[in-house]
Design an enzyme around this catalytic site. Structure first.
Site, PDB file in Angstrom:
ATOM      1  N   HIS A 134     -86.107 -93.076   1.689  1.00 22.22           N
ATOM      2  CA  HIS A 134     -86.753 -91.957   0.873  1.00 22.22           C
ATOM      3  C   HIS A 134     -88.320 -92.144   1.190  1.00 22.22           C
ATOM      4  CE1 HIS A 134     -83.193 -92.235  -1.833  1.00 22.22           C
ATOM      5  NE2 HIS A 134     -83.120 -91.333  -1.187  1.00 22.22           N
ATOM      6  N   LYS A 182     -73.572 -85.804  -8.328  1.00 27.67           N
ATOM      7  CA  LYS A 182     -72.834 -87.124  -8.210  1.00 27.67           C
ATOM      8  C   LYS A 182     -72.615 -87.759  -9.563  1.00 27.67           C
ATOM      9  CE  LYS A 182     -75.009 -88.027  -3.738  1.00 27.67           C
ATOM     10  NZ  LYS A 182     -76.291 -88.271  -2.853  1.00 27.67           N
ATOM     11  N   ARG A 207     -80.593 -87.799   7.804  1.00 23.85           N
ATOM     12  CA  ARG A 207     -80.224 -88.995   8.529  1.00 23.85           C
ATOM     13  C   ARG A 207     -79.368 -88.943   9.942  1.00 23.85           C
ATOM     14  NH1 ARG A 207     -78.621 -91.898   3.110  1.00 23.85           N
ATOM     15  NH2 ARG A 207     -77.909 -89.727   3.091  1.00 23.85           N
ATOM     16  N   SER A 253     -78.384 -94.962  -0.517  1.00 21.62           N
ATOM     17  CA  SER A 253     -78.474 -95.331  -1.983  1.00 21.62           C
ATOM     18  C   SER A 253     -77.200 -96.019  -2.169  1.00 21.62           C
ATOM     19  CB  SER A 253     -78.666 -94.198  -2.750  1.00 21.62           C
ATOM     20  OG  SER A 253     -79.952 -93.708  -2.646  1.00 21.62           O
TER      21      SER A 253
HETATM   22  P1  ADP Z   1     -79.159 -85.967  -3.075  1.00 21.78           P
HETATM   23  O1  ADP Z   1     -78.217 -86.311  -4.119  1.00 21.78           O
HETATM   24  O2  ADP Z   1     -79.786 -84.835  -3.563  1.00 21.78           O
HETATM   25  O3  ADP Z   1     -78.723 -86.055  -1.754  1.00 21.78           O
HETATM   26  P2  ADP Z   1     -80.413 -88.450  -2.421  1.00 21.78           P
HETATM   27  O4  ADP Z   1     -81.386 -89.308  -3.396  1.00 21.78           O
HETATM   28  O5  ADP Z   1     -79.382 -88.928  -1.965  1.00 21.78           O
HETATM   29  O6  ADP Z   1     -80.148 -87.225  -3.124  1.00 21.78           O
HETATM   30  O7  ADP Z   1     -81.276 -88.017  -1.215  1.00 21.78           O
HETATM   31  C1  ADP Z   1     -82.350 -87.505  -1.238  1.00 21.78           C
HETATM   32  C2  ADP Z   1     -82.759 -86.821   0.223  1.00 21.78           C
HETATM   33  O8  ADP Z   1     -83.291 -87.872   0.670  1.00 21.78           O
HETATM   34  C3  ADP Z   1     -81.647 -86.260   0.864  1.00 21.78           C
HETATM   35  O9  ADP Z   1     -82.344 -85.169   1.690  1.00 21.78           O
HETATM   36  C4  ADP Z   1     -81.366 -87.182   1.722  1.00 21.78           C
HETATM   37  O10 ADP Z   1     -80.528 -86.817   3.082  1.00 21.78           O
HETATM   38  C5  ADP Z   1     -82.630 -88.002   1.985  1.00 21.78           C
HETATM   39  N1  ADP Z   1     -82.424 -89.348   2.392  1.00 21.78           N
HETATM   40  C6  ADP Z   1     -81.476 -90.233   1.586  1.00 21.78           C
HETATM   41  N2  ADP Z   1     -81.579 -91.479   2.368  1.00 21.78           N
HETATM   42  C7  ADP Z   1     -82.489 -91.298   3.290  1.00 21.78           C
HETATM   43  C8  ADP Z   1     -82.785 -92.079   4.359  1.00 21.78           C
HETATM   44  N3  ADP Z   1     -82.440 -93.368   4.554  1.00 21.78           N
HETATM   45  N4  ADP Z   1     -83.723 -91.539   5.368  1.00 21.78           N
HETATM   46  C9  ADP Z   1     -84.147 -90.369   5.190  1.00 21.78           C
HETATM   47  N5  ADP Z   1     -83.721 -89.560   4.206  1.00 21.78           N
HETATM   48  C10 ADP Z   1     -82.817 -90.063   3.350  1.00 21.78           C
END
Ligand code: ADP
Length: 172
Positions: free
Chosen positions: A22, A46, A96, A134
């Site tokens: 992130h 989620k 990703r 995450s």
């Molecule tokens: P959501 O529940 O909205 O998917 P997340 O916190 O899981 O929330 O992810 C927020 C955004 O960040 C999403 O677009 C996700 O694809 C992206 N994201 C999550 N992990 C990574 C990572 N390791 N590298 C790049 N982008 C990521």
């Protein structure tokens, strides 16, 4: 309501927990857009989040403090409505490996239908963060593994606290 601003990007997500993936997206966003709002969705699809929206916001605030053009917020409701409320013309999402594509594509198309004036832009992280999620980090922390390569210190400390508080693997 502000008029949509193409130099203002909204990066929405659950951020439960915030990872270096992130933050890599945010680092790129901070130098690409004049203004970035990173926002914790307080009503995510989620189930069973580990941290409250307030806790996630606090960790984000600490972690983005080095970038003056990045502001952390929480929001409820539709992402496109929040984008319009703050005047962001761009919704930023991270991409990703291929596995993200289908869901993210669907989300982008849906948001485009709901708010044609708001455009989704994807950013890919550095390869070393491409497989970082995450949920994986939470799993490692739950069993007392070292999460320091994946999350900033503030998140590491909070994970340790949670594990202790819930009698998890970090105790003893
Ligand atoms: P959501 O529940 O909205 O998917 P997340 O916190 O899981 O929330 O992810 C927020 C955004 O960040 C999403 O677009 C996700 O694809 C992206 N994201 C999550 N992990 C990574 C990572 N390791 N590298 C790049 N982008 C990521």
């Amino acid at each position: 309501m502000h008029p949509p601003d193409a130099t203002h990007a909204l990066y929405p997500g659950s951020f439960d927990v915030l990872t270096f993936g992130h933050l890599d997206v945010l680092r790129r966003a901070a130098r690409t857009f004049q203004r970035v709002t990173v926002a914790v969705a307080a009503n995510p699809a989620k189930r069973d989040p580990l941290f409250t929206p307030g806790e996630r916001l606090e960790m984000l605030r600490v972690s983005v403090a080095e970038w003056p053009n990045v502001e952390a917020r929480t929001f409820e409701g539709l992402t496109v409505d929040f984008a319009r409320e703050i005047g962001a013309a761009v919704i930023l999402r991270g991409l990703r490996a291929v596995s993200d594509f289908e869901f993210e594509f669907q989300l982008a198309m849906m948001n485009d239908q709901l708010a044609p004036g708001v455009t989704t832009i994807f950013m890919a992280p550095l390869p070393q963060y491409s497989f970082l999620s995450s949920s994986l980090v939470k799993e490692i922390a739950r069993f007392g593994g070292d999460v320091s390569p994946f999350v900033p210190p503030v998140v590491q400390a909070a994970l340790l606290d949670k594990a202790r508080g819930h009698g998890g693997a970090a105790r003893g």
